[in-house]
Design a protein around this motif. Structure first.
Motif, PDB file in Angstrom:
ATOM      1  N   GLN A  88       0.856  -1.177   0.000  1.00 58.88           N
ATOM      2  CA  GLN A  88       0.000   0.000   0.000  1.00 58.88           C
ATOM      3  C   GLN A  88       0.891   1.225   0.000  1.00 58.88           C
ATOM      4  OE1 GLN A  88      -2.703  -0.155   3.290  1.00 58.88           O
ATOM      5  NE2 GLN A  88      -3.972  -1.726   2.334  1.00 58.88           N
ATOM      6  N   GLY A  89       0.590   2.182  -0.876  1.00 60.55           N
ATOM      7  CA  GLY A  89       1.440   3.358  -0.962  1.00 60.55           C
ATOM      8  C   GLY A  89       0.752   4.530  -1.626  1.00 60.55           C
ATOM      9  N   ILE A  90       1.379   5.697  -1.471  1.00 58.42           N
ATOM     10  CA  ILE A  90       0.868   6.929  -2.059  1.00 58.42           C
ATOM     11  C   ILE A  90       1.882   7.448  -3.084  1.00 58.42           C
ATOM     12  CG2 ILE A  90       1.810   8.371  -0.205  1.00 58.42           C
ATOM     13  CD1 ILE A  90      -0.740  10.128  -0.567  1.00 58.42           C
ATOM     14  N   VAL A  91       1.382   7.920  -4.201  1.00 58.89           N
ATOM     15  CA  VAL A  91       2.237   8.435  -5.268  1.00 58.89           C
ATOM     16  C   VAL A  91       2.702   9.842  -4.895  1.00 58.89           C
ATOM     17  CG1 VAL A  91       2.367   9.040  -7.711  1.00 58.89           C
ATOM     18  CG2 VAL A  91       1.050   7.042  -6.994  1.00 58.89           C
ATOM     19  N   LEU A  92       4.008  10.010  -4.771  1.00 63.51           N
ATOM     20  CA  LEU A  92       4.588  11.306  -4.427  1.00 63.51           C
ATOM     21  C   LEU A  92       4.999  12.115  -5.647  1.00 63.51           C
ATOM     22  CD1 LEU A  92       6.929  10.235  -1.490  1.00 63.51           C
ATOM     23  CD2 LEU A  92       4.638  11.187  -1.343  1.00 63.51           C
ATOM     24  N   ARG A  93       5.398  11.399  -6.713  1.00 67.55           N
ATOM     25  CA  ARG A  93       5.861  12.085  -7.920  1.00 67.55           C
ATOM     26  C   ARG A  93       5.590  11.196  -9.116  1.00 67.55           C
ATOM     27  NH1 ARG A  93      11.967  13.734  -9.442  1.00 67.55           N
ATOM     28  NH2 ARG A  93      12.285  11.678  -8.568  1.00 67.55           N
ATOM     29  N   GLU A  94       5.273  11.833 -10.233  1.00 71.20           N
ATOM     30  CA  GLU A  94       5.051  11.094 -11.479  1.00 71.20           C
ATOM     31  C   GLU A  94       5.792  11.800 -12.603  1.00 71.20           C
ATOM     32  OE1 GLU A  94       0.831  11.051 -12.129  1.00 71.20           O
ATOM     33  OE2 GLU A  94       0.722  13.202 -12.391  1.00 71.20           O
ATOM     34  N   ILE A  95       6.451  10.993 -13.430  1.00 73.03           N
ATOM     35  CA  ILE A  95       7.190  11.521 -14.577  1.00 73.03           C
ATOM     36  C   ILE A  95       6.701  10.777 -15.814  1.00 73.03           C
ATOM     37  CG2 ILE A  95       9.460  11.786 -15.639  1.00 73.03           C
ATOM     38  CD1 ILE A  95      10.638  11.703 -12.797  1.00 73.03           C
ATOM     39  N   ASN A  96       6.253  11.524 -16.809  1.00 73.25           N
ATOM     40  CA  ASN A  96       5.836  10.894 -18.054  1.00 73.25           C
ATOM     41  C   ASN A  96       7.049  10.293 -18.743  1.00 73.25           C
ATOM     42  OD1 ASN A  96       3.213  11.662 -17.606  1.00 73.25           O
ATOM     43  ND2 ASN A  96       3.352  13.486 -18.877  1.00 73.25           N
TER      44      ASN A  96
END
Length: 155
Positions: free
Chosen positions: A6-14
């Motif tokens: 279980q986790g939360i997305v902190l950063r996303e890079i296309n």
């Protein structure tokens, strides 16, 4: 090897045409860098769980040192944060501070709980933003090992 976290997305890079590289903070394994293949396609089953500030149950696979997202089931999406630009900016700030504070693979369940509680306070409890920010910053400093001396005046 496939496992569930279980986790939360902190950063996303296309990445490429339809992929993303996600930085996810999990309770069990700490901060992980995960590749989500095809998650930017319109009908992708990974679309909801690969968004910024979404707390999800993630099925991940690992081959060598690369971790890939196989499945995702969003648990909490904090949708109300997107309705107010100030709250969204503050939530993004919390994610960035958390991402910079925690090292790759470092297990920090306390900072994950702090982040989730502050996001919940912003989106559901409608507490003053300045109050939530002050609590987050003070508690994050303490968890990072920079406990301020509040017993008296330093001067």
């Amino acid at each position: 090897m496939r496992r569930t976290v279980q986790g939360i997305v902190l950063r996303e890079i296309n990445y490429k045409e339809a992929d993303k590289i996600l930085t996810v903070l999990t309770r069990e394994e700490g901060k992980l860098t995960i590749k989500a293949r095809g998650c930017r396609r319109k009908n992708s089953r990974l679309l909801a769980s690969s968004q910024l500030l979404v707390y999800s149950e993630l099925a991940i696979t690992q081959r060598g040192e690369f971790i890939t997202l196989a499945e995702g089931d969003p648990l909490t999406q904090f949708r109300r944060l997107g309705e107010d630009i100030d709250k969204l900016a503050l939530a993004s700030y919390f994610a960035e501070v958390t991402e910079k504070t925690v090292q790759e693979g470092e297990v920090c369940p306390d900072i994950l709980s702090l982040l989730l509680n502050c996001l919940y306070a912003l989106s559901k409890l409608n507490l003053p933003e300045s109050q939530v920010k002050a609590v987050f910053e003070l508690r994050a400093m303490c968890l990072a090992g920079y406990l301020p001396d509040l017993s008296g005046c330093a001067v």
